[in-house]
Structures are given as C-alpha cells and as structure tokens.
Design a protein around this motif. Sequence first.
Motif, short mmCIF file in Angstrom:
data_model
loop_
_atom_site.label_atom_id
_atom_site.label_comp_id
_atom_site.label_asym_id
_atom_site.label_seq_id
_atom_site.Cartn_x
_atom_site.Cartn_y
_atom_site.Cartn_z
N GLN A 28 1.81 13.18 -6.01
CA GLN A 28 1.74 12.29 -7.18
C GLN A 28 2.84 12.62 -8.19
OE1 GLN A 28 0.16 9.65 -6.93
NE2 GLN A 28 -0.90 10.31 -5.07
N GLN A 29 3.08 13.93 -8.34
CA GLN A 29 4.14 14.36 -9.25
C GLN A 29 5.50 13.85 -8.76
OE1 GLN A 29 4.16 15.65 -12.14
NE2 GLN A 29 6.38 16.06 -12.28
N PHE A 30 5.68 13.92 -7.43
CA PHE A 30 6.96 13.43 -6.89
C PHE A 30 7.15 11.95 -7.21
CE2 PHE A 30 9.35 10.97 -3.89
CZ PHE A 30 10.58 11.60 -3.95
N ARG A 31 6.10 11.17 -7.03
CA ARG A 31 6.24 9.72 -7.29
C ARG A 31 6.63 9.47 -8.75
NH1 ARG A 31 7.52 6.97 -2.80
NH2 ARG A 31 5.92 7.00 -1.20
N ARG A 32 6.09 10.31 -9.65
CA ARG A 32 6.48 10.14 -11.06
C ARG A 32 7.95 10.49 -11.26
NH1 ARG A 32 1.05 11.90 -11.79
NH2 ARG A 32 1.64 14.09 -11.76
N GLU A 33 8.38 11.58 -10.63
CA GLU A 33 9.79 11.99 -10.74
C GLU A 33 10.71 10.92 -10.15
OE1 GLU A 33 10.36 15.77 -8.83
OE2 GLU A 33 8.86 16.73 -10.12
N GLN A 34 10.24 10.34 -9.05
CA GLN A 34 11.06 9.32 -8.39
C GLN A 34 11.29 8.14 -9.33
OE1 GLN A 34 9.08 7.21 -5.16
NE2 GLN A 34 10.98 7.19 -3.98
N GLU A 35 10.21 7.74 -10.00
CA GLU A 35 10.30 6.61 -10.89
C GLU A 35 11.24 6.91 -12.06
OE1 GLU A 35 6.88 4.17 -13.18
OE2 GLU A 35 6.33 5.00 -11.22
N MET A 38 0.84 -1.20 0.00
CA MET A 38 0.00 0.00 0.00
C MET A 38 0.86 1.24 0.00
SD MET A 38 -3.00 -0.67 2.76
CE MET A 38 -3.56 1.00 2.76
N ASP A 39 0.26 2.34 -0.44
CA ASP A 39 0.94 3.62 -0.33
C ASP A 39 0.97 4.01 1.15
OD1 ASP A 39 1.26 6.39 -2.29
OD2 ASP A 39 1.08 6.60 -0.12
N PRO A 40 2.13 4.46 1.64
CA PRO A 40 2.22 4.80 3.07
C PRO A 40 1.27 5.92 3.48
CG PRO A 40 4.24 5.44 1.89
CD PRO A 40 3.44 4.60 0.96
N VAL A 41 0.95 6.79 2.55
CA VAL A 41 0.00 7.86 2.86
C VAL A 41 -1.40 7.27 3.04
CG1 VAL A 41 -1.17 9.89 1.92
CG2 VAL A 41 1.33 9.66 1.72
N GLU A 42 -1.75 6.35 2.19
CA GLU A 42 -3.08 5.75 2.24
C GLU A 42 -3.26 4.96 3.55
OE1 GLU A 42 -5.64 6.35 0.66
OE2 GLU A 42 -6.87 4.78 1.60
N LEU A 43 -2.22 4.23 3.93
CA LEU A 43 -2.33 3.46 5.18
C LEU A 43 -2.53 4.40 6.37
CD1 LEU A 43 -0.86 0.17 6.08
CD2 LEU A 43 -0.61 1.95 7.78
N ARG A 44 -1.83 5.52 6.35
CA ARG A 44 -2.00 6.49 7.43
C ARG A 44 -3.46 7.00 7.46
NH1 ARG A 44 3.47 6.87 6.30
NH2 ARG A 44 4.77 7.39 8.12
N ARG A 45 -3.92 7.39 6.28
CA ARG A 45 -5.29 7.92 6.18
C ARG A 45 -6.32 6.95 6.76
NH1 ARG A 45 -4.85 9.45 0.69
NH2 ARG A 45 -4.53 11.70 0.59
#
Lengths: 289, 787
Positions: free
Chosen positions: B441-448, B396-403
Amino acid sequence: MIPPKFDYHRPTSVQEAVQLLQSSPEAKVLAGGHSLIPLMKLRLAAPAAVIDIGRIPDLRGIQALDSGELRIGACTTHHEIATSQAVQRAAPLLAEAAAQIGDRQVRYRGTIGGNLAHADPASDLPAVVVALNATLQAEGPQGSRSIPAAEFFVDLMTTTLQPGEILTQIRVPALGQGTGSCYLKFEHPASGYALCGAAAIVSLNPDGSCAQARLCFNGVSARPVDAAAVAQALVGSDLSDGAIDAAVEDHLRVPDPVGDIHASASYRQELAKALGKRALKAARDRARG
Amino acid sequence: MTHGNGTRGIFGSAIKRREDPKLITGRAKYTDDLQLPGMAYAAILRSPFAHARIRHIDTSQALALEGVLAVFTAQDVEEAGIPGVVPVGWLLPTLKTPAHPILAKDRVRYVGDAVAVVVAEDRYTAHDALEAIQVDYEPLAAVADVRQAVEPGAPAVHEEAPDNVAFTWEIGDREGTDTAFQQAAHVAKLDIVNNRLIPNAMEPRAALADFDPATGELTLYMTTQNPHIHRLLMSLASIGLPEHKIRVVAPEVGGGFGSKIHHYVDEAIVSFASMKLGRPVKWTATRTETYQTDAHGRDHVTTAEMAIDGEGKILGVRVNTYAAMGAYLSTFAPAVPTYLYGTLLSGEYDIPHIYCHVTGVFTHTTPVDAYRGAGRPEATLVIERLVDECAHLAGMDPVELRRRNFVPPDKFPYQTQVALVYDSGNYEAALEKALEKVDYQQFRREQEEARRQGRYLGIGFSTYIEACGLAPSALVGQLGAQAGQWESAVVRVHPTGKVTVYSGSSGHGQGHETTFAQIVAAELGVPYEDVEIVEGDTEAIPHGWGTYGSRSAAVGGSAIATAARRVVDKAKKIAAHLLEAAEEDIVFEDGKFYVKGSPDQAKTLAEVSLQAYLAHNLPKGLEPALEATAFYDPANFVFPFGTHVAIVEVDPETGQVELKRYVAVDDVGNVINPLIVDGQIHGGIAQGVGQALYEGAVYDESGNLVTGTMLDYAVPKAHFLPAFETDRTVTPCPHNPLGVKGVGEAGTIASTAAVVNAVVDALRPFGVTHLNPPVTAEKVWKAIHGA
C-alpha cells in the motif's frame, strides 16, 4: 577464438617500432590489446605480424607541465588515467570518461593511445579528447607531427594516422578556473560501449553567465560529433535548465546518425538530446562548485 | 558452526559448499583440462549459410597441412557404416522426425551446422586447417522467423515437413473454453513473444573421446548434465558401439542451464574421429560455437486470451502458440513447448476451462530445447501477463484478482484442466509475505506521488507455480518420453563407518557434494565430513538419468534417502544380533543403535559396519557388507510455488528501466541447505531478468545470427541487479521421503513475468498495455513516445 599464426615483435623504443612497422607493412601495432586481440581471435583480423609497443618506457606515464598541460604517453592505461590526481585536477572530464571504459580488467590493460587509434565510434575517449581540444602526437618515418583531436577522426575505425605512423602522446590543455565538465554514457548492456556518450564542458563568467561551452558525443555517428551550435547558443546565457534544454532542443544536429541492431538512428538522437542536457547541467553545477 | 560432532540439524543447515574451494582456486578439473597421452585436437567446420546445398567438399589442401591427421565428412561416416545420427528423445503423435546426421549430408540447415571435422596435432593447426577446406555451397532461401516459416511458400527446412510444421499438439477442452468465453465480462487478449535465448554456461561444451582399439571400448569425457543419457543415445543412434563398451564421464562441469542435457553431434563426431584414428581426440567449443550450436531456449509467438466474470473470477484461458524447433529436433525439444508448457497454463489459479494449441515449427536456426525453466517460464509469462491485463480491464488491483482466483489451501490435491494434479500448496501465504516485505500500500502511494513529479515507478507480480521432478516414469512414458524419470543411488558404508554415496544425478554447479552429504549425514547419523559423494561416471554409477528439470533434490535426493534408510534397516538387524535383542526393540538415534531403555549399551554405525564386513557374527541368512541401492521412481511431480515482486523505475527520456527492488518468496518445500537454495533463487532471478530486459537472439533475413557474440547479446551483469530480498514459506512435498521440491528453475520461471509486469505497470499512464521481452530501453522509449 583461435587466431592464425603471426610474428610477434617487441621493440624497446619508438624508433625501433617505427622501423619495424616500415619493414612489415602488413603488421598491426599492439598496445593494450583489448581491441586487436579479440578481432584476431575471431579471425576478423589476421595481421602477418604484431608489433607490441606496450613495453616501451617512453610511451608510459602522465606528465603535468607548469602550464597545466598534460602529456600522456600513448600506452598509459585507462586505470592510470582514471586514478591520476594530475588528470583529475587538469582534465577531470578525461578521468571521468576513462573510469567508465569497459570493466576493471579492460581498464587495467587498455590504453588511451590504442583506444584513440582504433577509432571505434562507440568508444568513450574520442569525443572527450575532441571536447578537451587535445593534440595527438604521432611518430613516423618522416618524424614527428601534431594532430588536433578534431582532425584526427575521419570515419568508422579510420584516423588521419598514416601507414607507418604510431600514436605516441596525447597532449591535453588544462581546463581553466570556473570550469566544470561531465561525461555521461548510455551504455549497451552487452558490450558496455556507448550507444551515446556525452562530453560537456562549461566555463562561467564572473557573473555566472556562460563564457564558453563544449558538447561532444560518442556513439551516435561514425566519428565524434561536436555540437558546436549548441555550445554557441549557450554562450552568454544564464545556463538555467531552461536555457540548456532550449539550446539542445533547438540546435542539436547529429550528422549521419548511425543505426544498427542495438539502437536505431532516431533513438540515438533522442539519447543525445537527453544525455546532452544532463551532461551540460552537471558540468554547470560543477563549474558553480 | 561445527557439524562434525553430531548430525542433529545438519539437514537444513546453511553450511558453505564443500566444492567451492577447488572451484574458486582453479584446481577443479574440467574436460578441457584433461590431457591424455597421444591426444589430438578436433576443430569442426560449420556452415556459414542458414540453408545451402553442398555441391562438393575438397579437403585436400587441409590434409596437406603439416600436423593435420585427418579430415572427415559425412561420406566417411557413411562408409564407416555407423548409425551416424543424433535422435530425438521425446515423441509426439504427429511429430515429424527427419534425421539429424552428425555431419551434414548434401544440405546444411542452419549457421553452425557441422560439415566436416579436422583432427590435428594441436588446436591451432586444426583451426588453420578449417580455412583450407573448400566447400562449394549453393545458397538457398532460408527462414528464421517462426511465424514466417509457416506461411505458404516459405522455404522448407526438411522435405519430410514441407510446411515446416514439426508437430501440432493440444491440451484442454476447446469447446468448453469457447463456451466459457461467451459468458465473459472482460476478455484480455495479448500477443506475447517469448524471446529466443542463448544459454551462456561459463564453461563451453567440450568432449574428449578416447577409443581403445585393443579393447574396443570408448571412454568419453564430456560436459554433460546426464552421462547415462549420452551413453544410451551414443550407443543406440550415433556410433553404434554396444552400451557396455561405452563409458561416459562428466568431469567438473561449469554450468549447463539445460544446454548440456542434449545429445549434440559434436561428441559423436569426436568419438567417431577417435575410433577412426585410435587416438584420444579433444574438442572444446569456442564461444562463437557456443552461440551458434548450444540449443537455444524459448522462441514462442503466442496469442493468449483470458476471460473473467464481473467479479474477477477467471472463466477460461485460450492459448495458441507457435514454438520454434530450429533446424533439427534437439533431444527433448518436443516436450518443452507441450508437456512443460501447456500443462502449466492453470498457474496458481482455479480455472474451469483451458485450451491450448501448439504448433512446433522448423526454422533455419540453431535448434531450440530446454533452457532453465523450459516451457514453464513461457507459460508463466503468458498467464501472469493475462492476469494483469484482466485486472486492468476490470479496474481491479492485480493482487486482488490473483487472490480471488488462487486454488485455496483446502482444495489440494487439485486437478487442473491441463492434466496436472497439484499435490499441495498455500499460495496466499506466500503472497501475503511478499506484500508485507514490499509494503504494497505504501508503494502505491509512492508511485502516485512520483507520477506527479514525472517519475515512473512500477510494481509487477508473478504468483507462479512450477512442476518439476518429472514423474512417474510410466506416465512420462505415455506422454512420449524415451527416457525413464527415476533416479538411482548407492549408499555404501565402509568398514570404518565412512560413507560413499553414488548418485545418478550429475551436478554441474548445484552443490550436490554438499547437499547430498547433508542428507546422508542426517539419515545415518554420521559426521557430514564422513560422507563422500560420487557422480558423473557411468562406470561408477550403475544407471541414472542425471540432473535437469530441478530433479536432483526431489528425485536424486529421495533415491539417496531411500538407500540410506535401507542401510539403516540392515544395520539394525546386525545391531539387534550383536546386542542380543529383537530387531523391533532396537532404537536408532544419532548414529547409534541401542535396546529401548538402555542407551549406554549402544553400538555405533561404524561398529556395526565393521561387523558387517568381518562377517564373523552375522544374523543367520544375512549377507555381509553394508550398502544399499535404490531406484526411486516418484509418485508425482513436485510443485514449488511462490510470489515474486519486481519494482522498477523507468526513465521517460531514455526509456531505461532500472530494477530497484526484487522480492522473492518461494516455497520449495523442506530446505536442505538455505545458502544453496538462496543461491539458486538468486541465479534464477538473474536469468529471468535477462529474458525480461536484455537477452534476445536476433537473426537477419538470411538466417545469420547477428547477436553472435557477447558484444551483441546481453546477459545481465551484477551491477544491473539490486540485492535480492528472499524469503520462504515451507509446504513440504507430501509424496517424497524428504518433503523437498526443486529449486533450480523457480527463480527463472517467476522473474521474467514479474519484471515485464512491473514495466507495464510503470507505463500505464502512457496507455501501455503490453510489451514483449526483452523490454529494451529503446522499446520502452518508443512505447512512451508512441514512435
């Protein structure tokens, strides 16, 4: 932080300083004070006397000869060297390294002569003067003598300076046309000293191939490391990234690498590889202009 | 911006700190700046061994040195018949409390333990004399590591605790938690080290003791965050003078971060020396002494587990921690890894089952106590690392699990499974704001994309909660505190309408002179410039508990507001009398009293105050003067929270971590001064980044502190840090008069976890699941290369 008692002398000439040093062998020479004073405050050094050569006019200043050679007084500060146009022109490697020493306060007080004579292997200048084929001038009771930088550093905090001798001048030949250089440092976050510092010089043939190269390191051994085999392997090569990577991977050997709580010996060797490659590539790019 | 003409908006205004001109021009007076007639200087001989028996001390050569006035050892303390110890101020049911003598008797237990004191005419002679004292030590085996200290056969620090266990403590429901774990879809298990930290206040500790043999009174100027606590402990346990014969003064204090809360032997030693000699005696720590003797922080070794179900809902948390106490129990040491740690393990999450067991351990090291955050950064690192690891296990996305696990806004007040009742919160709002700022979301794309190029970016979240402003006193007393947790304030309006405020808080860099004046200017409707703040002197301030645990605004500020409101109440009675109206018809607005509907016939506060002091025409039965005192005891803790996000890039060739961006969205309730709040957040983040990437005290096998200087122990420097991007949400505290919470520790509590999570995120492609701070370049390099 509270030093024990000591006598303080402030000679006005090199001759007087040499005499003072002869008459009190327990004395220490003070230039900018940025290595000696901290040791005294921690009571790790407790000299009976301090001979402050920092205000001898002959020991200050940078002179550029017609030949291009630099003559730098031992008590010239890192700041003066880092910002000197003459140094930036003739030996930009030295200016680049001097600008990375310590912090602003240290650079305004610390001196090239003090730095080299202290011979801290994690310092920034030893490998640089070796890479530049500098000559160190010393003055003692027997007169003056010249020491090639490569022969100056013996071991941790140990040089070929004899008791009674004072380092007075650093002579640095100018780098030729078609030459680029680079000093890169991986610093310890606390002290700012080099866990590894790489000094690279690359000269190009008219066809762009490598005419000459130098690669020397601070911080990885008890004395500056001259990676002559890497340099040798590069001569004649096209200096492509691949050629540089291969030369470093195949030929870099660090004799007696040091390890301590700040970095293990094996990690320092890896840093030397990474920084050596990067410094050589940056030097190449600068040589190409 | 001018504020002299009115006070509307002074509360919440980003005015510059009024204390800064004196601080940055060098005119502020610190303890070491003070010079008293006849003053002598002390230097303290410290043990070079982590553990040794003292066979004999010969002080004769030191005494023979010119300028040496006296050398005192434990024997002199004993012969003087004073209590001669420093006590622990927080008790737990199982706590062993071996005595901590102000000068070591027979045995030394850490490098830095005080053995003797030299008093001389000047500081240099005092230090020379230290080298002339001959101590015959018999070195003994030592143990510096918290886990090794509880191994069978480890050398015992104290006879009273042969197994080195100072206490055991637990919180939560063990069986319920074990059962919950059996239902788990995934269990994250991590071995987490909270590295030992060394506080580095700019000003080292110092004390100047001035005992007057004529009056029998001791005046003690010292670097303290809480002069009243020092007065109390000095009287009860150290030197035995009655409390009313002791005055403790905190001159300007240059930072503390907790290290100046504690009652150390040093201030007791110089007080003893001054009493013996009848002369003022000053001691200022060298930086070496700072490293060896200021109480360290953290030093936990923890096994932590979190269980989640198939949907990512947290089922339970199980934590077992070994917490170093060091060689002696420092003032509030037992509270830090227990009530300030175990109680925070619910984080921002609705967790049905939690169990935490803590073992407090004696080691032959510098004592450990509260250091900025104190227990809460340790808990945050544990919980936030577990949440990330659970997200990883569940894909899971760590943000989603927190939410999915946040305590929702409609569930407050929320009773956690670990004693606290969260009074308010809106966790998702802070998270959303932070996500927007980083453009997640933009960061995740840049990371990839970067990973494809061989570059390793990482993002780390810390959705943290903090409980601060410990309260109320009765509850804290039940938990073992030997101190109250209220605060005092006196608001005195002078006949001219100028105001002096006396606060039991004791600032040491926080900007109280500014923020407290803002509170009073707003409450009384007087110009901000007309309000003076007095702190840090037990003779001027009746009683109080000082500044620690982010309590000054929430508790001290509330006391001030309460006292100010009492002043207004009294002034209203006088104004009604002067305006010949009923009190309930009087309106108070912008510093003026008037009868409802007749604002032109107003009396200013200054006019009312003058009448209050003249007392020519006061309402019947009303006492003269215009001042009020408050002793404010809060109903609950306050609960700041927020989301911190770190973005890092890791250099795979060197292991170097570059902190590229840092976004902090904090909710500290109503904000008195945004500039000061931002400053606190900035400093807090920097210190937490220090724990994450650079800092870490290292002891060798013999118990020597090998990171004993600034050459070896790295505190973060400005150029290591990006420009922090801060923002806020505002959820006012529902139970104090100002709606404020604490801000001093929030940055530190949040940031370590955010940065460590970011580094682990960057290293996921290498299969890295956890790294313990400090995440040094070499550690990262080894993790990448499997070395």
